[in-house]
Design a protein around this motif. Sequence first.
Motif, PDB file in Angstrom:
ATOM      1  N   ALA A  26       0.799  -1.219   0.000  1.00  0.00           N
ATOM      2  CA  ALA A  26       0.000   0.000   0.000  1.00  0.00           C
ATOM      3  C   ALA A  26       0.838   1.278   0.000  1.00  0.00           C
ATOM      4  O   ALA A  26       0.461   2.263  -0.653  1.00  0.00           O
ATOM      5  CB  ALA A  26      -0.946  -0.003   1.205  1.00  0.00           C
ATOM      6  N   LEU A  27       1.953   1.290   0.709  1.00  0.00           N
ATOM      7  CA  LEU A  27       2.734   2.528   0.825  1.00  0.00           C
ATOM      8  C   LEU A  27       3.277   3.004  -0.525  1.00  0.00           C
ATOM      9  O   LEU A  27       3.018   4.138  -0.936  1.00  0.00           O
ATOM     10  CB  LEU A  27       3.860   2.360   1.844  1.00  0.00           C
ATOM     11  N   PRO A  28       4.036   2.166  -1.256  1.00  0.00           N
ATOM     12  CA  PRO A  28       4.534   2.649  -2.555  1.00  0.00           C
ATOM     13  C   PRO A  28       3.418   2.858  -3.569  1.00  0.00           C
ATOM     14  O   PRO A  28       3.480   3.796  -4.371  1.00  0.00           O
ATOM     15  CB  PRO A  28       5.511   1.555  -2.999  1.00  0.00           C
ATOM     16  N   LEU A  29       2.381   2.014  -3.544  1.00  0.00           N
ATOM     17  CA  LEU A  29       1.302   2.180  -4.511  1.00  0.00           C
ATOM     18  C   LEU A  29       0.478   3.427  -4.227  1.00  0.00           C
ATOM     19  O   LEU A  29      -0.036   4.060  -5.156  1.00  0.00           O
ATOM     20  CB  LEU A  29       0.406   0.946  -4.543  1.00  0.00           C
ATOM     21  N   ALA A  30       0.339   3.797  -2.965  1.00  0.00           N
ATOM     22  CA  ALA A  30      -0.346   5.051  -2.640  1.00  0.00           C
ATOM     23  C   ALA A  30       0.418   6.236  -3.226  1.00  0.00           C
ATOM     24  O   ALA A  30      -0.187   7.172  -3.763  1.00  0.00           O
ATOM     25  CB  ALA A  30      -0.497   5.199  -1.132  1.00  0.00           C
ATOM     26  N   ALA A  31       1.741   6.193  -3.129  1.00  0.00           N
ATOM     27  CA  ALA A  31       2.561   7.268  -3.700  1.00  0.00           C
ATOM     28  C   ALA A  31       2.386   7.334  -5.210  1.00  0.00           C
ATOM     29  O   ALA A  31       2.270   8.422  -5.792  1.00  0.00           O
ATOM     30  CB  ALA A  31       4.029   7.046  -3.338  1.00  0.00           C
ATOM     31  N   VAL A  32       2.354   6.162  -5.856  1.00  0.00           N
ATOM     32  CA  VAL A  32       2.134   6.115  -7.305  1.00  0.00           C
ATOM     33  C   VAL A  32       0.747   6.648  -7.643  1.00  0.00           C
ATOM     34  O   VAL A  32       0.582   7.499  -8.533  1.00  0.00           O
ATOM     35  CB  VAL A  32       2.294   4.668  -7.830  1.00  0.00           C
ATOM     36  N   ALA A  33      -0.268   6.146  -6.936  1.00  0.00           N
ATOM     37  CA  ALA A  33      -1.651   6.518  -7.232  1.00  0.00           C
ATOM     38  C   ALA A  33      -1.884   8.015  -7.034  1.00  0.00           C
ATOM     39  O   ALA A  33      -2.585   8.657  -7.825  1.00  0.00           O
ATOM     40  CB  ALA A  33      -2.604   5.706  -6.365  1.00  0.00           C
ATOM     41  N   GLN A  34      -1.298   8.587  -5.998  1.00  0.00           N
ATOM     42  CA  GLN A  34      -1.473  10.016  -5.742  1.00  0.00           C
ATOM     43  C   GLN A  34      -0.924  10.851  -6.889  1.00  0.00           C
ATOM     44  O   GLN A  34      -1.571  11.806  -7.339  1.00  0.00           O
ATOM     45  CB  GLN A  34      -0.792  10.398  -4.426  1.00  0.00           C
ATOM     46  N   ARG A  35       0.252  10.486  -7.379  1.00  0.00           N
ATOM     47  CA  ARG A  35       0.867  11.256  -8.464  1.00  0.00           C
ATOM     48  C   ARG A  35       0.096  11.082  -9.761  1.00  0.00           C
ATOM     49  O   ARG A  35      -0.089  12.046 -10.517  1.00  0.00           O
ATOM     50  CB  ARG A  35       2.323  10.815  -8.649  1.00  0.00           C
ATOM     51  N   VAL A  36      -0.350   9.870 -10.025  1.00  0.00           N
ATOM     52  CA  VAL A  36      -1.110   9.605 -11.239  1.00  0.00           C
ATOM     53  C   VAL A  36      -2.445  10.350 -11.208  1.00  0.00           C
ATOM     54  O   VAL A  36      -2.850  10.991 -12.176  1.00  0.00           O
ATOM     55  CB  VAL A  36      -1.340   8.087 -11.397  1.00  0.00           C
ATOM     56  N   ARG A  37      -3.127  10.268 -10.093  1.00  0.00           N
ATOM     57  CA  ARG A  37      -4.452  10.867  -9.962  1.00  0.00           C
ATOM     58  C   ARG A  37      -4.392  12.396 -10.020  1.00  0.00           C
ATOM     59  O   ARG A  37      -5.329  13.052 -10.477  1.00  0.00           O
ATOM     60  CB  ARG A  37      -5.073  10.416  -8.645  1.00  0.00           C
ATOM     61  N   ALA A  38      -3.269  12.959  -9.596  1.00  0.00           N
ATOM     62  CA  ALA A  38      -3.106  14.416  -9.636  1.00  0.00           C
ATOM     63  C   ALA A  38      -3.104  14.949 -11.065  1.00  0.00           C
ATOM     64  O   ALA A  38      -3.348  16.143 -11.286  1.00  0.00           O
ATOM     65  CB  ALA A  38      -1.812  14.817  -8.924  1.00  0.00           C
ATOM     66  N   THR A  39      -2.865  14.085 -12.057  1.00  0.00           N
ATOM     67  CA  THR A  39      -2.876  14.504 -13.459  1.00  0.00           C
ATOM     68  C   THR A  39      -4.276  14.427 -14.062  1.00  0.00           C
ATOM     69  O   THR A  39      -4.464  14.763 -15.238  1.00  0.00           O
ATOM     70  CB  THR A  39      -1.938  13.623 -14.295  1.00  0.00           C
ATOM     71  N   GLY A  40      -5.259  13.960 -13.291  1.00  0.00           N
ATOM     72  CA  GLY A  40      -6.616  13.836 -13.795  1.00  0.00           C
ATOM     73  C   GLY A  40      -7.012  12.433 -14.184  1.00  0.00           C
ATOM     74  O   GLY A  40      -8.168  12.180 -14.547  1.00  0.00           O
ATOM     75  N   LEU A  41      -6.084  11.491 -14.116  1.00  0.00           N
ATOM     76  CA  LEU A  41      -6.389  10.090 -14.415  1.00  0.00           C
ATOM     77  C   LEU A  41      -7.105   9.450 -13.225  1.00  0.00           C
ATOM     78  O   LEU A  41      -6.917   9.853 -12.087  1.00  0.00           O
ATOM     79  CB  LEU A  41      -5.101   9.317 -14.710  1.00  0.00           C
ATOM     80  N   SER A  42      -7.919   8.447 -13.508  1.00  0.00           N
ATOM     81  CA  SER A  42      -8.610   7.731 -12.433  1.00  0.00           C
ATOM     82  C   SER A  42      -7.784   6.543 -11.975  1.00  0.00           C
ATOM     83  O   SER A  42      -6.908   6.054 -12.693  1.00  0.00           O
ATOM     84  CB  SER A  42      -9.988   7.251 -12.905  1.00  0.00           C
ATOM     85  N   ILE A  43      -8.093   6.056 -10.776  1.00  0.00           N
ATOM     86  CA  ILE A  43      -7.440   4.875 -10.224  1.00  0.00           C
ATOM     87  C   ILE A  43      -8.506   3.841  -9.867  1.00  0.00           C
ATOM     88  O   ILE A  43      -9.446   4.130  -9.132  1.00  0.00           O
ATOM     89  CB  ILE A  43      -6.621   5.199  -8.958  1.00  0.00           C
ATOM     90  N   MET A  44      -8.354   2.646 -10.414  1.00  0.00           N
ATOM     91  CA  MET A  44      -9.185   1.502 -10.038  1.00  0.00           C
ATOM     92  C   MET A  44      -8.272   0.478  -9.381  1.00  0.00           C
ATOM     93  O   MET A  44      -7.182   0.198  -9.884  1.00  0.00           O
ATOM     94  CB  MET A  44      -9.860   0.890 -11.265  1.00  0.00           C
ATOM     95  N   THR A  45      -8.707  -0.074  -8.254  1.00  0.00           N
ATOM     96  CA  THR A  45      -7.879  -1.021  -7.517  1.00  0.00           C
ATOM     97  C   THR A  45      -8.666  -2.296  -7.224  1.00  0.00           C
ATOM     98  O   THR A  45      -9.802  -2.231  -6.767  1.00  0.00           O
ATOM     99  CB  THR A  45      -7.392  -0.409  -6.182  1.00  0.00           C
ATOM    100  N   PHE A  46      -8.045  -3.433  -7.508  1.00  0.00           N
ATOM    101  CA  PHE A  46      -8.602  -4.731  -7.145  1.00  0.00           C
ATOM    102  C   PHE A  46      -7.919  -5.222  -5.876  1.00  0.00           C
ATOM    103  O   PHE A  46      -6.694  -5.129  -5.749  1.00  0.00           O
ATOM    104  CB  PHE A  46      -8.359  -5.761  -8.261  1.00  0.00           C
ATOM    105  N   THR A  47      -8.698  -5.763  -4.949  1.00  0.00           N
ATOM    106  CA  THR A  47      -8.124  -6.301  -3.718  1.00  0.00           C
ATOM    107  C   THR A  47      -8.881  -7.540  -3.257  1.00  0.00           C
ATOM    108  O   THR A  47     -10.107  -7.629  -3.428  1.00  0.00           O
ATOM    109  CB  THR A  47      -8.136  -5.241  -2.595  1.00  0.00           C
ATOM    110  N   GLY A  48      -8.158  -8.463  -2.664  1.00  0.00           N
ATOM    111  CA  GLY A  48      -8.788  -9.630  -2.059  1.00  0.00           C
ATOM    112  C   GLY A  48      -9.284  -9.373  -0.653  1.00  0.00           C
ATOM    113  O   GLY A  48      -9.998 -10.191  -0.076  1.00  0.00           O
ATOM    114  N   TYR A  49      -8.904  -8.240  -0.080  1.00  0.00           N
ATOM    115  CA  TYR A  49      -9.418  -7.848   1.227  1.00  0.00           C
ATOM    116  C   TYR A  49     -10.794  -7.210   1.049  1.00  0.00           C
ATOM    117  O   TYR A  49     -11.130  -6.702  -0.019  1.00  0.00           O
ATOM    118  CB  TYR A  49      -8.477  -6.859   1.912  1.00  0.00           C
TER     119      TYR A  49
END
Length: 203
Positions: free
Chosen positions: A77-100
């Motif tokens: 979660a920690l590195p992916l949150a950093a990735v997702a935050q930067r990506v989403r800041a450009t206007g792109l959406s984030i979809m995440t699949f989880t088994g939890y």
Amino acid sequence: MNRILGKTRAEGPGLRTALWVQGCTIRCPGCFNPHLWSNRGGTPRDPGDLARELINLAEINGVEGITLLGGEPFDQALPLAAVAQRVRATGLSIMTFTGYELETLREWSATRSDIKALLASTDLLVDGPYRAGSPDHARPWAGSANQSFHALSQRYETLLDGLEGIPDRLEVHVRADGSIAVNGWADDETLDLLLEDLGRRQR
């Protein structure tokens, strides 16, 4: 990280770039990607560099967002949150699949800032373990009927009302070296029918 697919219509709404992460502690029986369970086999990536690569691919391919799959994204979660935050800041959406399940993730997020951050950076979440005995033939993208869709932002709220009208997709990619990669969702019988004639050609 295990692999990146620059553009796909099989891993979420619209045209997307997909990122599969390496490593999963849930390990659902019958999982479509058991080769992603182990932490071995992936490529370590700097979150900033990975975010820049995903943003660049998204721009080149004209996609509307990034989909995070695995493996298990919330195990990283920690590195992916950093990735997702930067990506989403450009206007792109984030979809995440989880088994939890989302309820569990929200409980953990009270004391885990990494999980809280990845949830906060996700627009559309598909949660719940894969159950091989309950395949989902009605909705796209979900593997089994127990899994739930959650709009965690306003971006995909209206999408959830029409999920059953969206077709599932299966994509087959043949690489230049002749190797084949399959993504999307299909049951074993459909995959067998699709792939049965893809062996080595005899002269």
